[in-house]
Design an enzyme around this catalytic site. Structure first.
Site, short mmCIF file in Angstrom:
data_model
loop_
_atom_site.label_atom_id
_atom_site.label_comp_id
_atom_site.label_asym_id
_atom_site.label_seq_id
_atom_site.Cartn_x
_atom_site.Cartn_y
_atom_site.Cartn_z
CE LYS A 79 -3.84 1.94 2.78
NZ LYS A 79 -4.69 1.71 3.96
CB SER A 154 -8.02 3.65 3.00
OG SER A 154 -7.12 3.07 3.95
CB SER A 178 -8.11 0.78 5.94
OG SER A 178 -8.82 1.97 5.76
N1 GLN Z 1 -13.01 4.08 6.71
C1 GLN Z 1 -12.34 4.55 7.89
C2 GLN Z 1 -12.02 6.00 7.74
O1 GLN Z 1 -12.37 6.54 6.77
C3 GLN Z 1 -11.12 3.73 8.16
C4 GLN Z 1 -9.93 4.08 7.39
C5 GLN Z 1 -8.73 3.26 7.73
O2 GLN Z 1 -8.82 2.24 8.40
N2 GLN Z 1 -7.57 3.75 7.32
O3 GLN Z 1 -11.46 6.61 8.60
#
Ligand code: GLN
Length: 488
Positions: A79, A154, A178
């Site tokens: 990532k 994400s 994420s």
């Molecule tokens: N969807 C969550 C957010 O928008 C989690 C994001 C993540 O785990 N990086 O904060």
């Protein structure tokens, strides 16, 4: 089986037998990426030269009979919020568009030490803020199961490339879901380890009390193998736990008996898609048929978790993102009037809308007069939520439930409605608030043919148990073997 379909373990076996070279496997994946990734856009950057050079090095060492690491010659993806010292580390943000990390993340060093081949960097929501990969500053990633739907986020790029067999596995990061949510949306397995299990040295910070790096793979044994490699203490991350790391593969196929699985009624209330509720219930019935006892538990504070998360995560983000000021990193606006103007315009033009929204929310909740009412209160509720879990684990070994309230949604469907998008995280943020390990495993498909995930959570630092429980399901089902039909 076709080469790209193999698991890490199968590929490593073929490579060890000498019937296949790492160069062949790596070239095969690059050809596949060239063919299929334009439609999916899981990768932001390919490291073709470095990957092939590494593959050749491994092949040569193998031909000399040298002892090689457990990932020798296996191509993986990373990532793009994890630093690699060549290429760029952009976090899918224009503000880091040209940022070249001067050092390598702990997890990347660990993969290199295991002789892995790194194919490139995968797409994400900008600074990992989002649940659909639509917030990327460099274009959306599409779900290989249906190109009109999102892959989750994400770590959407990482999950999509593993699902489409454009990498044998990938690393992601999980601040509020994420790793698990995109794994569920793409029908692959994803693990958020316990907070402190894996060093975050070289992970670009979002919410420092929540962030954790973890693997996304095709099978549980592959997850266990990757966790063996990346877990452990690292003095460069003071939050990494100085605890012994077990061998997650050693007892993986041993079923857990007796096994008590807790199910909270609160997880099955309003807002949960019917087909997901049904698939998760079926998975529980399946565990029961294997001899598990299904225990009703109560998570009364669950309803506050999302609100607490969006206070804590945005507060930490506003602090962590203060460093992008146009001076030391990445993008600086041209021709500012003075240095104050340089801060304003660099940040105004460098950050995307969602990141700005989070910075504003976080700055607000941390500001004088609101700190006690929001941030401090959120921290107190966070402690109570953790106590709910501690209490539950006096009765059960594992807590099961959905990963997401809905199946993968259509691109564009929620992007203009941030609050609705935040609701995607309703089942995943608890593991981050409590620091507990949690996993997403494929457990079915909706009537539209879209993937559904099952989430399992266990006590802190009990990944061995968690993986064994997940493996029991995987061994007896074939959801993880289903593959998206790629066009072209
Ligand atoms: N969807 C969550 C957010 O928008 C989690 C994001 C993540 O785990 N990086 O904060």
């Amino acid at each position: 089986m076709e080469l790209h379909r193999l698991t890490i373990q199968q590929l490593a076996g073929e490579l060890a037998k000498g019937q296949l070279s790492s160069r062949q496997a790596t070239e095969h994946l690059f050809q596949r990426i060239e063919r299929h990734d334009p439609a999916i856009h899981g990768y932001l950057e390919l490291h073709q030269d470095a990957a092939l050079a590494q593959a050749d090095r491994i092949d040569k060492r193998r031909s000399k009979g040298e002892t090689l690491g457990p990932l020798a010659g296996v191509p993986l993806a990373i990532k793009d919020n994890i630093c690699i010292s060549h290429g760029r580390t952009t976090c899918a943000s224009k503000i880091l568009g040209n940022f070249q990390a001067p050092y390598e993340a702990h997890v990347v060093q660990a993969l290199n030490a295991a002789d892995a081949v790194i194919l490139g960097k995968t797409n994400l929501d900008e600074f990992a803020m989002g649940a659909s990969t639509e917030n990327s500053g460099f274009g959306v990633t599409r779900n290989p199961w249906n190109l009109q739907t999102v892959p989750g986020g994400s770590s959407g790029g990482s999950a999509a490339v593993v699902a489409a067999d454009l990498a044998y596995a990938a690393l992601g990061s999980d601040t509020g879901g994420s790793i698990r949510q995109p794994a569920a949306f793409c029908s692959v397995v994803g693990l958020k380890p316990t907070y402190g299990r894996v060093s975050r040295y070289g992970l670009v910070a979002f919410g420092s009390s929540l962030d954790q790096i973890g693997p996304i793979a095709k099978t549980i044994p592959d997850l266990a193998l990757l966790l063996n490699i990346i877990a452990g203490h690292d003095r460069r991350d003071s939050t990494s736990a100085d605890l012994e790391v077990g061998d997650y593969l050693a007892n993986l196929d041993k079923p857990v008996k007796p096994l008590r699985i807790g199910v909270a009624g609160e997880y099955f209330q309003e807002g949960l898609d019917k087909e997901i509720a049904q698939a998760v219930r079926q998975a529980l019935d399946f565990y029961a048929s294997l001899g598990a006892e299904i225990v009703d538990i109560s998570m009364p504070l669950n309803k506050y978790a999302l609100a607490v998360y969006y206070i804590v995560a945005t507060a930490e983000a506003s602090s962590n993102l203060a460093r992008y000021d146009g001076v030391r990193y990445g993008y600086r606006d041209k021709d500012p009037k003075d240095y104050i103007d340089m801060y304003y315009t660099s940040r105004a033009h460098g950050f995307g809308a969602e990141v700005k929204r989070r910075i504003m929310l976080g700055t607000y909740t941390l500001s004088a007069g609101y700190y006690d009412a929001y941030y401090l209160k959120a921290l107190k509720v966070r402690t109570l939520i953790r106590q709910d879990f501690d209490k539950a684990f006096e009765q059960v070994d594992c807590i099961a439930g959905p990963v997401t309230p809905t199946p993968p949604f259509r691109l564009g469907e929620k992007i203009d409605d941030p609050l609705t998008l935040y609701l995607s995280d309703v089942y995943t943020v608890m593991a981050n608030l409590t620091g507990l390990p949690a996993i997403s495993i494929p457990c079915g498909f909706s009537s539209a043919g879209l993937p559904i995930g099952l989430q399992l959570t266990t006590k802190a630092f009990s990944e061995e148990l968690l993986l064994r429980i997940a493996r029991m399901f995987e061994q007896a089902t074939d959801y993880h073997l289903q593959k998206p039909k790629l066009q072209s």
